[in-house]
Design an enzyme around this catalytic site. Structure first.
Site, PDB file in Angstrom:
ATOM      1  CG  HIS A 185      -1.183   6.551   8.412  1.00 35.51           C
ATOM      2  ND1 HIS A 185      -2.542   6.692   8.582  1.00 35.51           N
ATOM      3  CD2 HIS A 185      -0.994   5.595   7.471  1.00 35.51           C
ATOM      4  CE1 HIS A 185      -3.166   5.844   7.769  1.00 35.51           C
ATOM      5  NE2 HIS A 185      -2.246   5.169   7.084  1.00 35.51           N
ATOM      6  CG  ASP A 220      -3.699   8.440  11.168  1.00 36.90           C
ATOM      7  OD1 ASP A 220      -2.770   7.644  11.414  1.00 36.90           O
ATOM      8  OD2 ASP A 220      -4.209   8.536  10.030  1.00 36.90           O
ATOM      9  CB  SER A 265      -2.033   4.704   3.833  1.00 36.87           C
ATOM     10  OG  SER A 265      -1.801   3.781   4.877  1.00 36.87           O
TER      11      SER A 265
END
Length: 362
Positions: A329, A326, A38
């Site tokens: 990340h 978040d 991610s």
């Protein structure tokens, strides 16, 4: 004679490619291929059946045109900035949407919650593991060969591209550290698990070398024990982090360095480097980042997507001061700082044996 004509064709293709690139501003490599999780995903998870996706507000709030594009941050991610530093005018397209001649400048295969191990991340739904990303790259290679109409020209092109790989984080975050869903921590000691991870990674990197990759920048695993999600679950030591998690990761990083040295010694033409995420995330030039211990957005509590931003909630206004968007990340500002130190090392420990700038010049 056929070999002679193959070389003439390769020369012609490279000259045409360079002349086109010079009009638009010539990148330092002809193409850039991105593998990982991610941290670099730019939309490959959007249409998967998974909770690990970021195609909703507030993700992408600062991206051009304010489009919710699948990046797990408020704006651009690390790969976007590295592409810019390499001289590309636009970000590298995700595999899920890359079409036609645009694949000649590279493809992004990154997938949220992907890991070195195939089972990593399954509790969140579908994901494109590193093994599957390698299979997708094979498809891209076939498409490039169709465009260039010459397999030797394809191989020559790929030999000169940059490859970056950001993988391994989820093998801890969404595997070893979650015994409720994965038995790995019951089966293996931290040292044994790190050994198995690096052994599998070595096999995968050798496959990539067999595909033609020569200039490869591998990110090690950073201080996972300092992520807001990890400290919220496991608490903090005097360091402000969950030290045992960072100790697990350090076992992996030490073994990864041995692997990279071995690959560079034993694989013909291999120029593999390590981007040291622990060094890069600490003690650098001024960035304006001052908030390290909490996320910018409001995060989901005990759900499958725990730690990701709550859909539709307004994030903090001072996003350039936050390290984390978040609970997992980096913000766009942090991604820019990471990319800059990956491209040009600020300290000798940021990259081994060289940084990206020197790698692409080799």
């Amino acid at each position: 004679m056929s070999s002679f004509y193959d070389h003439i064709l390769i020369w012609f293709i490279l000259m045409i490619s360079r002349s086109i690139l010079m009009v638009k501003g010539q990148p330092q490599v002809p193409c850039y291929f991105i593998f990982g999780d991610s941290v670099v995903d730019n939309g490959n998870n959007n249409n998967l059946t998974t909770s690990a996706k970021a195609n909703y507000f507030p993700y992408g709030i600062d991206f051009p045109a304010a489009s919710q594009n699948g990046r797990f941050t408020n704006g651009k991610n690390k790969a976007d900035f590295i592409a810019k530093l390499l001289g590309f005018n636009d970000s590298i397209p995700p595999y899920s949407t890359a079409r036609g001649n645009e694949i000649l400048r590279g493809v992004n295969y990154g997938s949220g919650v992907a890991g070195i191990r195939d089972e990593t991340g399954y509790a969140l739904g579908d994901r494109i593991s590193f093994n599957r990303q390698l299979l997708n790259h094979q498809v891209t290679m076939l498409r490039i060969t169709t465009i260039l109409r010459n397999i030797t020209a394809t191989r020559s092109l790929l030999n000169n591209c940059l490859y970056t790989i950001d993988i391994g984080n989820n093998d801890y975050l969404n595997n070893y550290l979650q015994p409720r869903f994965y038995p790995s921590s019951l089966w293996y000691t931290p040292d044994r698990f790190a050994t198995l991870l690096v052994q599998q990674y070595g096999r995968q990197l050798r496959i990539l070398h067999g595909f033609g990759a020569r200039k490869v920048a591998v990110s090690n695993i950073g201080l996972l024990g300092c992520l807001p999600e990890i400290t919220s679950v496991f608490g903090r030591n005097a360091s402000g982090c969950a030290d045992f998690v960072n100790n697990y990761v350090e076992l992996y990083n030490q073994k990864l360095k041995v692997l990279i040295d071995s690959l560079n010694t034993n694989l013909p033409g291999a120029r593999y480097i390590i981007l040291n995420q622990t060094s890069i995330s600490t003690g650098g030039p001024p960035t304006g980042l001052t908030i390290f211990d909490r996320p910018c957005c409001m995060v989901l509590p005990n759900t499958r997507a725990k730690g990701q931003c709550i859909r539709g909630q307004i994030p903090c206004n001072n996003r350039n001061q936050y390290v984390f968007f978040d609970n997992f990340h980096p913000t766009e500002a942090a991604n820019l700082a990471i990319a800059r130190r990956s491209y040009i090392a600020f300290t000798r420990t940021d990259a081994y044996p060289v940084d990206i700038r020197r790698l692409v010049q080799s």
